[in-house]
Design a protein around this motif. Structure first.
Motif, PDB file in Angstrom:
ATOM      1  N   LYS A 107       4.629  10.387 -11.329  1.00 53.42           N
ATOM      2  CA  LYS A 107       4.670   9.077 -11.975  1.00 53.42           C
ATOM      3  C   LYS A 107       4.979   8.035 -10.897  1.00 53.42           C
ATOM      4  CE  LYS A 107       7.103   6.582 -15.504  1.00 53.42           C
ATOM      5  NZ  LYS A 107       8.482   6.212 -15.700  1.00 53.42           N
ATOM      6  N   HIS A 108       4.285   6.921 -10.949  1.00 52.35           N
ATOM      7  CA  HIS A 108       4.355   5.989  -9.839  1.00 52.35           C
ATOM      8  C   HIS A 108       4.401   4.557 -10.316  1.00 52.35           C
ATOM      9  CE1 HIS A 108       3.322   8.361  -6.213  1.00 52.35           C
ATOM     10  NE2 HIS A 108       3.638   7.261  -5.589  1.00 52.35           N
ATOM     11  N   TYR A 109       5.033   3.718  -9.557  1.00 51.10           N
ATOM     12  CA  TYR A 109       4.881   2.266  -9.655  1.00 51.10           C
ATOM     13  C   TYR A 109       5.158   1.704 -11.045  1.00 51.10           C
ATOM     14  CZ  TYR A 109       1.745   3.724  -5.806  1.00 51.10           C
ATOM     15  OH  TYR A 109       1.192   4.311  -4.705  1.00 51.10           O
TER      16      TYR A 109
ATOM     17  N   PRO B 291       9.114   6.727   3.929  1.00 48.35           N
ATOM     18  CA  PRO B 291       8.395   6.480   2.681  1.00 48.35           C
ATOM     19  C   PRO B 291       8.738   5.076   2.191  1.00 48.35           C
ATOM     20  CG  PRO B 291      10.341   7.783   2.228  1.00 48.35           C
ATOM     21  CD  PRO B 291      10.310   7.562   3.721  1.00 48.35           C
ATOM     22  N   SER B 292       8.083   4.631   1.144  1.00 46.23           N
ATOM     23  CA  SER B 292       8.383   3.299   0.627  1.00 46.23           C
ATOM     24  C   SER B 292       9.858   3.233   0.203  1.00 46.23           C
ATOM     25  CB  SER B 292       7.467   2.982  -0.550  1.00 46.23           C
ATOM     26  OG  SER B 292       7.462   4.052  -1.467  1.00 46.23           O
ATOM     27  N   ALA B 293      10.480   2.054   0.439  1.00 45.59           N
ATOM     28  CA  ALA B 293      11.928   1.913   0.245  1.00 45.59           C
ATOM     29  C   ALA B 293      12.262   1.483  -1.181  1.00 45.59           C
ATOM     30  CB  ALA B 293      12.492   0.924   1.262  1.00 45.59           C
ATOM     31  N   ASN B 294      11.762   2.246  -2.150  1.00 46.52           N
ATOM     32  CA  ASN B 294      12.046   1.976  -3.561  1.00 46.52           C
ATOM     33  C   ASN B 294      12.637   3.240  -4.174  1.00 46.52           C
ATOM     34  OD1 ASN B 294       9.573   3.281  -3.047  1.00 46.52           O
ATOM     35  ND2 ASN B 294       8.854   2.887  -5.121  1.00 46.52           N
ATOM     36  N   LEU B 295      13.185   3.115  -5.371  1.00 46.09           N
ATOM     37  CA  LEU B 295      13.534   4.330  -6.108  1.00 46.09           C
ATOM     38  C   LEU B 295      12.227   4.983  -6.527  1.00 46.09           C
ATOM     39  CD1 LEU B 295      16.464   3.077  -8.375  1.00 46.09           C
ATOM     40  CD2 LEU B 295      16.619   4.595  -6.369  1.00 46.09           C
TER      41      LEU B 295
ATOM     42  N   PRO C  26       7.872   0.326  -8.763  1.00 47.14           N
ATOM     43  CA  PRO C  26       6.877  -0.343  -7.912  1.00 47.14           C
ATOM     44  C   PRO C  26       7.356  -0.406  -6.457  1.00 47.14           C
ATOM     45  CG  PRO C  26       7.238  -1.589  -9.944  1.00 47.14           C
ATOM     46  CD  PRO C  26       8.277  -0.503  -9.918  1.00 47.14           C
ATOM     47  N   SER C  27       6.431  -0.285  -5.517  1.00 44.88           N
ATOM     48  CA  SER C  27       6.815  -0.321  -4.101  1.00 44.88           C
ATOM     49  C   SER C  27       7.364  -1.699  -3.731  1.00 44.88           C
ATOM     50  CB  SER C  27       5.604   0.014  -3.236  1.00 44.88           C
ATOM     51  OG  SER C  27       5.198   1.329  -3.495  1.00 44.88           O
ATOM     52  N   PRO C  28       8.299  -1.738  -2.755  1.00 47.49           N
ATOM     53  CA  PRO C  28       8.970  -2.995  -2.408  1.00 47.49           C
ATOM     54  C   PRO C  28       8.202  -3.789  -1.355  1.00 47.49           C
ATOM     55  CG  PRO C  28       9.980  -1.149  -1.249  1.00 47.49           C
ATOM     56  CD  PRO C  28       8.834  -0.583  -2.015  1.00 47.49           C
TER      57      PRO C  28
ATOM     58  N   ALA D 282      18.327   9.592  -1.605  1.00 48.25           N
ATOM     59  CA  ALA D 282      18.517   8.167  -1.915  1.00 48.25           C
ATOM     60  C   ALA D 282      17.415   7.636  -2.821  1.00 48.25           C
ATOM     61  CB  ALA D 282      18.556   7.357  -0.611  1.00 48.25           C
ATOM     62  N   LYS D 283      16.183   8.106  -2.606  1.00 44.50           N
ATOM     63  CA  LYS D 283      15.051   7.623  -3.403  1.00 44.50           C
ATOM     64  C   LYS D 283      14.904   8.364  -4.732  1.00 44.50           C
ATOM     65  CE  LYS D 283      10.867   7.199  -1.843  1.00 44.50           C
ATOM     66  NZ  LYS D 283      10.250   5.932  -2.228  1.00 44.50           N
ATOM     67  N   GLY D 284      15.555   9.542  -4.834  1.00 41.93           N
ATOM     68  CA  GLY D 284      15.308  10.410  -5.981  1.00 41.93           C
ATOM     69  C   GLY D 284      13.897  10.950  -5.910  1.00 41.93           C
ATOM     70  N   ARG D 285      13.448  11.254  -4.688  1.00 45.21           N
ATOM     71  CA  ARG D 285      12.056  11.677  -4.473  1.00 45.21           C
ATOM     72  C   ARG D 285      11.944  13.188  -4.553  1.00 45.21           C
ATOM     73  NH1 ARG D 285       7.787   8.957  -1.160  1.00 45.21           N
ATOM     74  NH2 ARG D 285       6.553  10.431   0.024  1.00 45.21           N
ATOM     75  N   PRO D 286      10.946  13.713  -5.273  1.00 46.92           N
ATOM     76  CA  PRO D 286      10.774  15.174  -5.326  1.00 46.92           C
ATOM     77  C   PRO D 286      10.563  15.741  -3.912  1.00 46.92           C
ATOM     78  CG  PRO D 286       9.313  14.075  -6.896  1.00 46.92           C
ATOM     79  CD  PRO D 286       9.914  13.005  -6.040  1.00 46.92           C
TER      80      PRO D 286
ATOM     81  N   ILE E  70       0.250  -3.405  -0.406  1.00 48.29           N
ATOM     82  CA  ILE E  70       0.109  -2.034  -0.931  1.00 48.29           C
ATOM     83  C   ILE E  70       0.221  -1.070   0.246  1.00 48.29           C
ATOM     84  CG2 ILE E  70      -1.237  -2.566  -3.016  1.00 48.29           C
ATOM     85  CD1 ILE E  70      -3.762  -1.659  -1.498  1.00 48.29           C
ATOM     86  N   GLU E  71       0.488   0.191  -0.056  1.00 46.63           N
ATOM     87  CA  GLU E  71       0.725   1.171   0.991  1.00 46.63           C
ATOM     88  C   GLU E  71      -0.560   1.495   1.740  1.00 46.63           C
ATOM     89  OE1 GLU E  71       0.964   1.619  -2.164  1.00 46.63           O
ATOM     90  OE2 GLU E  71       2.947   2.271  -2.810  1.00 46.63           O
ATOM     91  N   SER E  72      -0.363   2.163   2.886  1.00 46.55           N
ATOM     92  CA  SER E  72      -1.492   2.473   3.772  1.00 46.55           C
ATOM     93  C   SER E  72      -2.534   3.378   3.115  1.00 46.55           C
ATOM     94  CB  SER E  72      -0.947   3.189   5.015  1.00 46.55           C
ATOM     95  OG  SER E  72      -0.240   4.359   4.631  1.00 46.55           O
TER      96      SER E  72
HETATM   97 MG    MG Z   1       6.021   5.439  -2.267  1.00 47.16          MG
END
Ligand code: MG
Ligand code: AMP
Length: 350
Positions: free
Chosen positions: A252-254, A139-143, A147-149, A52-56, A176-178
């Motif tokens: 690549k992030h955010y 994990p963060s609920a973004n693609l 940027p994180s949601p 769903a996230k397209g996360r590696p 921001i994340e933990s």
């Molecule tokens: Mg994340």
């Protein structure tokens, strides 16, 4: 797939927990950013999160629990150091990377023999996890790459139609994340900075905390020599960067849709350089957005940064000009870590 939008009533949280129990995906608020939850012990459910996230698939998940003692389901033994950290910082935005038990599926940890665990400090998150009755990978609920949601609307923008449900709660308090702290080996090492700083951790455990050297890299795999909290962006004295211990840090992030440049230097110069670049770029027809936080307002910067990026994307700006924060402050350093990644390490000194 139709994504249900749930609220934070008891009935809806019960429904959210039921979906999780049955191997489904539910996004929910935490105090840091919104998380995309799945049963951490169910490999098929976790596989759906990556999809769903397209996360590696080598980027492991943080496993969320609602009682500190539940960490025993995930790791074989607790050192004194881990116990002190839990006593001082849980519930809260500190993730601990610890050796994993065999029961934790490889897919949850990206094939690593450690697992990242956190107990969030958010009533809604804690209730959902308790009702689900299992540890929740979230994990963060973004693609992946976005940027994180920090608001329910951000999750809807990225994941509507891709997951079973979104619990639409309040905006996230931290933004921001933990902080991710590796306590699986001898020296406690920060893999990702957050609002719980090295100083906070050192005060709690009475030990020196190190930073993963890749936190000082310049995005090209090179490090500056000032790995003392300096950002190592001066390109002098480069050396090859070791592989990051936290696999997620290499991706690549955010990234906003707009191109982004960070302006770093003495405050007045930063302000006038931003103004100068804004005028220049507007003159050639570009739409320019500015992110400039008050000088010492690190907590506010953490709270607003991701949501500012998303707002500027909504306004379809072509270029974002952002003022650098001081990295001498632990929280400033954490926000700068995100800002640098968002810009693709595009920084101009004035
Ligand atoms: Mg994340
Ligand atoms: P996110 O879930 O988007 O907040 O990202 C979680 C972060 O924690 C990523 O940077 C992961 O690489 C990192 N992480 C999760 N599990 C581990 C682990 N076992 N060892 C090191 N880093 C981890």
């Amino acid at each position: 797939m139709k994504t249900q939008q749930l609220n934070t009533s008891d009935t809806d949280l019960q429904a959210a927990a039921c979906i999780l129990k049955n191997g489904g995906l539910v996004a929910f608020p935490t105090e840091t950013v919104y998380g995309l939850g799945a049963n951490a012990l169910d490999p098929e459910a976790v596989a759906k999160v990556y999809e769903a996230k397209g996360r590696p698939s080598d980027n492991p998940m943080i496993v969320h629990i609602s009682r500190a003692s539940d960490i025993g389901q995930l790791t074989p033994a607790l050192s004194q150091r881990i116990i002190k950290l839990i006593e001082n910082f849980w519930p809260g935005p500190l993730t601990l990377v610890v050796p994993k038990k065999a029961e934790v599926p490889d897919i949850t940890t990206g094939g690593l023999d450690t697992v990242a665990v956190r107990m969030p400090d958010d009533k809604v998150a804690l209730k959902i996890i308790t009702l689900a009755g299992c540890p929740i990978a979230a994990p963060s609920a973004n693609l992946s790459g976005k940027p994180s949601p920090t608001k329910a609307s951000h999750v809807i923008d990225d994941l509507d139609g891709k997951i079973d449900a979104i619990v639409c709660g309040a905006d996230c308090r931290v933004g921001i994340e933990s902080t991710v702290l590796d306590v699986s080996s001898e020296v406690a090492t920060i893999l990702r900075p957050g609002i719980i700083t090295a100083e906070n951790i050192e005060a709690a455990i009475g030990e020196t905390v190190e930073f993963d050297p890749t936190l000082f890299a310049d995005g090209q795999g090179t490090l500056g020599l000032n790995g003392q909290g300096g950002l190592g962006l001066n390109g002098q004295g480069e050396m090859n960067s070791p592989a990051p211990k936290s696999p997620g840090m290499k991706y690549k992030h955010y990234a906003p849709n707009a191109q982004m440049t960070i302006i770093e230097g003495q405050r007045d110069r930063v302000k006038s350089e931003i103004e100068r670049l804004k005028v220049l770029n507007e003159r050639i027809g570009l739409k320019v957005g500015v992110i400039l936080f008050e000088e010492q307002a690190f907590i506010e910067a953490a709270h607003d940064f991701f949501s500012n990026l998303r707002e500027l994307d909504e306004q379809n700006v072509d270029l974002i000009l952002a003022g650098a924060l001081s990295d001498k402050d632990g929280v400033g350093f954490a926000v700068m870590n995100r800002m640098l990644k968002s810009s693709g390490y595009n920084i101009a000194k004035v």
